[in-house]
Write a protein that holds these residues in place. Structure first.
Motif, PDB file in Angstrom:
ATOM      1  N   ALA A 147       3.653   2.672   2.324  1.00  0.00           N
ATOM      2  CA  ALA A 147       3.081   2.480   3.664  1.00  0.00           C
ATOM      3  C   ALA A 147       3.368   1.059   4.126  1.00  0.00           C
ATOM      4  O   ALA A 147       4.179   0.847   5.032  1.00  0.00           O
ATOM      5  N   ASP A 148       2.710   0.087   3.513  1.00  0.00           N
ATOM      6  CA  ASP A 148       2.979  -1.330   3.795  1.00  0.00           C
ATOM      7  C   ASP A 148       3.824  -1.886   2.658  1.00  0.00           C
ATOM      8  O   ASP A 148       3.387  -1.874   1.498  1.00  0.00           O
ATOM      9  N   LEU A 149       5.024  -2.349   2.995  1.00  0.00           N
ATOM     10  CA  LEU A 149       5.885  -2.938   1.982  1.00  0.00           C
ATOM     11  C   LEU A 149       5.328  -4.297   1.573  1.00  0.00           C
ATOM     12  O   LEU A 149       4.983  -5.126   2.421  1.00  0.00           O
ATOM     13  N   GLY A 153       7.634 -10.067  -0.605  1.00  0.00           N
ATOM     14  CA  GLY A 153       8.501 -10.331  -1.741  1.00  0.00           C
ATOM     15  C   GLY A 153       9.397  -9.181  -2.128  1.00  0.00           C
ATOM     16  O   GLY A 153      10.248  -9.321  -3.006  1.00  0.00           O
ATOM     17  N   LEU A 154       9.218  -8.018  -1.479  1.00  0.00           N
ATOM     18  CA  LEU A 154      10.093  -6.874  -1.721  1.00  0.00           C
ATOM     19  C   LEU A 154      10.979  -6.648  -0.499  1.00  0.00           C
ATOM     20  O   LEU A 154      10.549  -6.846   0.639  1.00  0.00           O
ATOM     21  N   VAL A 155      12.207  -6.215  -0.752  1.00  0.00           N
ATOM     22  CA  VAL A 155      13.185  -5.973   0.311  1.00  0.00           C
ATOM     23  C   VAL A 155      13.567  -4.497   0.292  1.00  0.00           C
ATOM     24  O   VAL A 155      13.932  -3.960  -0.759  1.00  0.00           O
ATOM     25  N   THR A 207       0.834  -1.202   0.000  1.00  0.00           N
ATOM     26  CA  THR A 207       0.000   0.000   0.000  1.00  0.00           C
ATOM     27  C   THR A 207       0.870   1.254   0.000  1.00  0.00           C
ATOM     28  O   THR A 207       2.078   1.203   0.281  1.00  0.00           O
ATOM     29  N   LEU A 208       0.222   2.389  -0.295  1.00  0.00           N
ATOM     30  CA  LEU A 208       0.894   3.685  -0.347  1.00  0.00           C
ATOM     31  C   LEU A 208       0.189   4.657   0.592  1.00  0.00           C
ATOM     32  O   LEU A 208      -0.968   4.460   0.968  1.00  0.00           O
ATOM     33  N   GLY A 260      12.959   7.457   8.072  1.00  0.00           N
ATOM     34  CA  GLY A 260      12.602   6.047   8.124  1.00  0.00           C
ATOM     35  C   GLY A 260      11.777   5.547   6.962  1.00  0.00           C
ATOM     36  O   GLY A 260      11.491   4.346   6.867  1.00  0.00           O
ATOM     37  N   SER A 261      11.371   6.434   6.053  1.00  0.00           N
ATOM     38  CA  SER A 261      10.563   5.997   4.910  1.00  0.00           C
ATOM     39  C   SER A 261      11.433   5.241   3.906  1.00  0.00           C
ATOM     40  O   SER A 261      12.618   5.523   3.733  1.00  0.00           O
ATOM     41  N   ILE A 262      10.819   4.262   3.259  1.00  0.00           N
ATOM     42  CA  ILE A 262      11.539   3.413   2.296  1.00  0.00           C
ATOM     43  C   ILE A 262      11.714   4.162   0.988  1.00  0.00           C
ATOM     44  O   ILE A 262      10.760   4.685   0.416  1.00  0.00           O
ATOM     45  N   GLU A 263      12.963   4.202   0.499  1.00  0.00           N
ATOM     46  CA  GLU A 263      13.275   4.943  -0.714  1.00  0.00           C
ATOM     47  C   GLU A 263      13.683   4.045  -1.879  1.00  0.00           C
ATOM     48  O   GLU A 263      13.737   4.503  -3.021  1.00  0.00           O
TER      49      GLU A 263
END
Length: 297
Positions: A230-232, A235-237, A170-171, A245-248
């Protein structure tokens, strides 16, 4: 900002990246230099690997069009050394036919956002838009099929958002009232070079894919995205995180070759920034490996 006499273009760009708006006065000239430099001959020749670039859809004078940013086209041709093939986002497209003969897939950024209904949210058109549901439809079918075939893939900005949603993630939109130095969304700027300036430090996963590619523990990147992961998805790393702390950036777990997504735009500075160039070059290397393997099959 003080510059010594004889400062070269690379040094001027570094100054812009460091000082941001204080150096905007020289950005226009640098833009013209970049456009001139980008007209050099592409590395790709007849028989070179083929990379599909997913288009956007747009309406101009009442006509539905498929469009692709030249930043993406030039990154594939100049840096990755492949022949770009445009994949129009026609909802009725046969995505398997699109993938036939491709040695790589490039899913780049755009002027729109993934429609929240694609990840189980209610959309607020005014806050969350604009949308491109033609692209949503094609991208969310195309991405899993490309990865299942083992086609090397690079997902940038909207592309990584589509990758995350395609795998069940999710985003979330960042708050609108954040000060610019804390905001991931597009900064205020008078020109494209300043808009895409490298302004955000991200930390790379120790022993991860991007750390290996870039040869660094952290890199400085641009930031033009207001929608964050939001929710990774399973299957994704996570390969890079910002200071908040946000995933880039992510990689696809268990992928047979290069399968990386970045919220930032390595395509924009791929001709001058070390980390950006390394990412595009690694993608190009994977594309050539795939082409060679297909030729030997």
């Amino acid at each position: 900002m003080a510059l010594r006499l004889g400062t070269n273009v690379r040094e001027l760009k570094a100054a812009i990246h460091q000082f941001g708006s204080a150096a905007d006065a020289v950005a226009y000239g640098l833009q013209q230099w970049r456009h001139s430099a980008s007209r050099r001959q592409w590395q790709a020749r007849s028989g070179s690997p083929q990379v599909g670039i997913l288009s956007d859809s747009m309406v101009a004078r009442g006509e539905q069009l498929a469009s692709v940013a030249l930043i993406c086209v030039k990154a594939v041709g100049l840096v990755a050394g492949a022949v770009p093939r445009i994949l129009p986002v026609a909802p009725e497209a046969d995505v398997d036919a699109y993938l036939d003969g491709l040695d790589g897939l490039f899913v780049g950024g755009g002027q729109t956002n993934v429609h929240p209904s694609r990840y189980g949210r209610i959309a607020d058109e005014a806050r969350d838009g604009p949308f491109d549901e033609f692209r949503d439809e094609v991208a969310l079918r195309l991405i899993p099929r490309a990865l299942a075939r083992g086609i090397p893939a690079l997902f940038i900005c909207r592309g990584i958002q589509e990758l995350n949603v395609a795998f069940g993630g999710t985003l979330a939109k960042e708050p609108d009232d954040l000060p610019e130095d804390k905001r991931h969304g597009t900064p205020e700027a008078d020109n494209e070079d300043a808009r895409y300036r490298l302004r955000q430090k991200v930390t790379l996963r120790k022993g991860g894919v991007l750390q290996d590619i870039c040869g660094a523990d952290s890199i400085t990147v641009n930031s033009l995205h207001s929608f964050l992961i939001a929710d990774l998805a399973p299957g994704l790393v996570a390969e890079a995180v910002a200071e908040d702390g946000s995933i880039e950036a992510v990689s696809v777990e268990g992928a047979s070759d290069f399968a990386v997504g970045t919220l930032f735009h390595p395509d924009y500075w791929a001709s001058s920034d070390h980390a950006s160039a390394r990412i595009l070059t690694a993608f190009g290397d994977a594309v050539r490996r795939h082409a060679k393997a297909q030729g030997a099959a």
